[in-house]
Design a protein around this motif. Structure first.
Motif, mmCIF file in Angstrom:
data_model
loop_
_atom_site.group_PDB
_atom_site.id
_atom_site.type_symbol
_atom_site.label_atom_id
_atom_site.label_comp_id
_atom_site.label_asym_id
_atom_site.label_seq_id
_atom_site.Cartn_x
_atom_site.Cartn_y
_atom_site.Cartn_z
ATOM 1 N N PHE A 1 0.849 -1.205 0.000
ATOM 2 C CA PHE A 1 0.000 0.000 0.000
ATOM 3 C C PHE A 1 0.876 1.244 0.000
ATOM 4 O O PHE A 1 1.954 1.274 0.597
ATOM 5 N N LEU B 1 -3.706 4.105 1.239
ATOM 6 C CA LEU B 1 -4.113 3.422 2.486
ATOM 7 C C LEU B 1 -5.253 4.209 3.138
ATOM 8 O O LEU B 1 -5.145 5.418 3.313
ATOM 9 N N ASN B 2 -6.351 3.516 3.398
ATOM 10 C CA ASN B 2 -7.497 4.274 3.947
ATOM 11 C C ASN B 2 -8.168 3.590 5.129
ATOM 12 O O ASN B 2 -9.295 3.870 5.474
ATOM 13 N N ASP C 1 -7.323 0.558 8.733
ATOM 14 C CA ASP C 1 -6.354 -0.329 9.373
ATOM 15 C C ASP C 1 -6.138 -1.541 8.469
ATOM 16 O O ASP C 1 -7.045 -1.950 7.728
ATOM 17 N N LEU C 2 -4.943 -2.090 8.491
ATOM 18 C CA LEU C 2 -4.647 -3.243 7.637
ATOM 19 C C LEU C 2 -5.452 -4.461 8.098
ATOM 20 O O LEU C 2 -5.717 -4.611 9.298
ATOM 21 N N THR D 1 4.244 0.322 3.952
ATOM 22 C CA THR D 1 2.875 -0.180 4.108
ATOM 23 C C THR D 1 2.448 -0.152 5.579
ATOM 24 O O THR D 1 3.187 -0.618 6.447
ATOM 25 N N GLY D 2 1.283 0.447 5.786
ATOM 26 C CA GLY D 2 0.735 0.546 7.149
ATOM 27 C C GLY D 2 0.905 1.929 7.744
ATOM 28 O O GLY D 2 0.230 2.287 8.706
ATOM 29 N N ASP E 1 0.249 5.863 7.601
ATOM 30 C CA ASP E 1 -0.657 6.826 6.972
ATOM 31 C C ASP E 1 0.212 7.962 6.430
ATOM 32 O O ASP E 1 0.922 8.626 7.186
ATOM 33 N N ARG F 1 -1.385 2.121 10.889
ATOM 34 C CA ARG F 1 -2.751 1.601 10.782
ATOM 35 C C ARG F 1 -2.776 0.104 11.118
ATOM 36 O O ARG F 1 -2.930 -0.740 10.264
ATOM 37 N N ALA G 1 2.867 -1.752 10.601
ATOM 38 C CA ALA G 1 3.557 -1.119 9.459
ATOM 39 C C ALA G 1 4.952 -1.691 9.316
ATOM 40 O O ALA G 1 5.603 -2.029 10.319
#
Ligand SMILES: NC(=O)C1=CN([C@@H]2O[C@H](COP(=O)(O)OP(=O)(O)OC[C@H]3O[C@@H](n4cnc5c(N)ncnc54)[C@H](OP(=O)(O)O)[C@@H]3O)[C@@H](O)[C@H]2O)[C@@H](O)CC1
Ligand SMILES: [K+]
Length: 227
Positions: A123, A127-128, A130-131, A156-157, A159, A166, A169
């Motif tokens: 991501f 990213l929008n 929580d994973l 990734t993870g 924001d 999120r 990460a």
């Protein structure tokens, strides 16, 4: 002097470049991939077995293109798609169909232990939330074995606007971010997880009347060592 942007501002600039200027998205993706491959090949990483983790959005499209370019250079690279490939964006599906012709190894499970370098293209600025749980577990496992990670655009993870994590990460040794430095890479945990951040121009254009909401970040003290 670095202009900082929010995720939303970066997406506006992306869309302007594609929709108004007419720059094909696949050109931006290819230039983003080449920018990361430059950093991968700069001599700081063990390229014995590179594992590319690709997601279902344009960040993932960058990742698949990176895997193709590394493979074409004769580097031992495997590609793991993270997520439901049927839900992948067209940009990713185009990259996946191209890479089929190259015969790149697709790995289903996370062979982190064999990997000497992980390219994180799961991501980015999109990213929008929580994973998903499963991905959080995978990320915690990857962080635990401390393999070097190069993050594509944003770890990734993280924001890209707030710098918050999120759910989980990836900790990156280096983040190659496109166009402008996302403010989330400079603050809170995002500043720590992004590692060394390199901003690479991939040909995006900013509308003349664009109003950046953030100040231009003065160079950090170390960069002003001569003062
Ligand atoms: N645009 C351009 O021209 C260029 C873009 N570039 C690259 O594109 C990246 C931005 O791409 P992107 O907007 O597709 O979002 P990305 O980060 O790949 O996420 C993918 C999708 O995942 C989803 N999703 C989000 N959060 C989720 C979660 N927690 N759990 C599960 N799913 C979640 C969400 O889909 P949705 O939920 O909205 O349907 C989202 O759309 C940027 O970082 C850069 O690397 C470069 O190539 C330069 C040119
Ligand atoms: K990423």
């Amino acid at each position: 002097m670095t202009q900082l942007v929010t995720a939303n501002e970066m997406q506006q600039i992306d869309q302007y470049t594609i929709d108004v200027i007419g720059m094909p998205q696949d050109v931006l993706i290819e230039r983003a991939a080449m920018a990361v491959v430059d950093v991968v090949g700069a001599g700081h990483f063990d390229l014995n077995h590179v594992l590319v983790l690709a997601g279902l959005g344009n960040n993932g499209a960058d990742g698949v293109a990176i895997a193709r370019l590394l493979y074409a250079q004769g580097i031992n690279v495997s590609l793991q798609f993270v997520g439901n490939v049927n839900r992948a964006k067209d940009s990713v599906k185009r990259q996946l169909s191209i890479i089929e012709a190259y015969g790149v190894v697709r790995s289903e499970k996370s062979d982190f232990n064999e990997a000497t370098l992980i390219i994180d293209a799961i991501f980015g600025v999109g990213l929008n939330n929580d994973l998903p749980e499963g991905l959080q577990k995978m990320i915690k496992a990857a962080n635990h074995i401390e393999k070097p990670v190069i993050a594509v655009d944003v770890p990734t993870g993280v924001d890209a606007t707030t710098g918050e994590v999120r759910g989980a990460a990836l900790k990156a040794h280096t983040t190659v971010t496109f166009g402008f430095k996302k403010v989330g890479l400079t603050k809170r945990v995002g500043g720590y997880l992004s590692g060394d951040t390199i901003v690479k121009d991939v040909g995006m254009l900013v509308p003349d009347d664009f109003e950046f909401s953030l100040p231009i970040m003065q160079a950090t003290v170390t960069e002003n060592a001569t003062i």
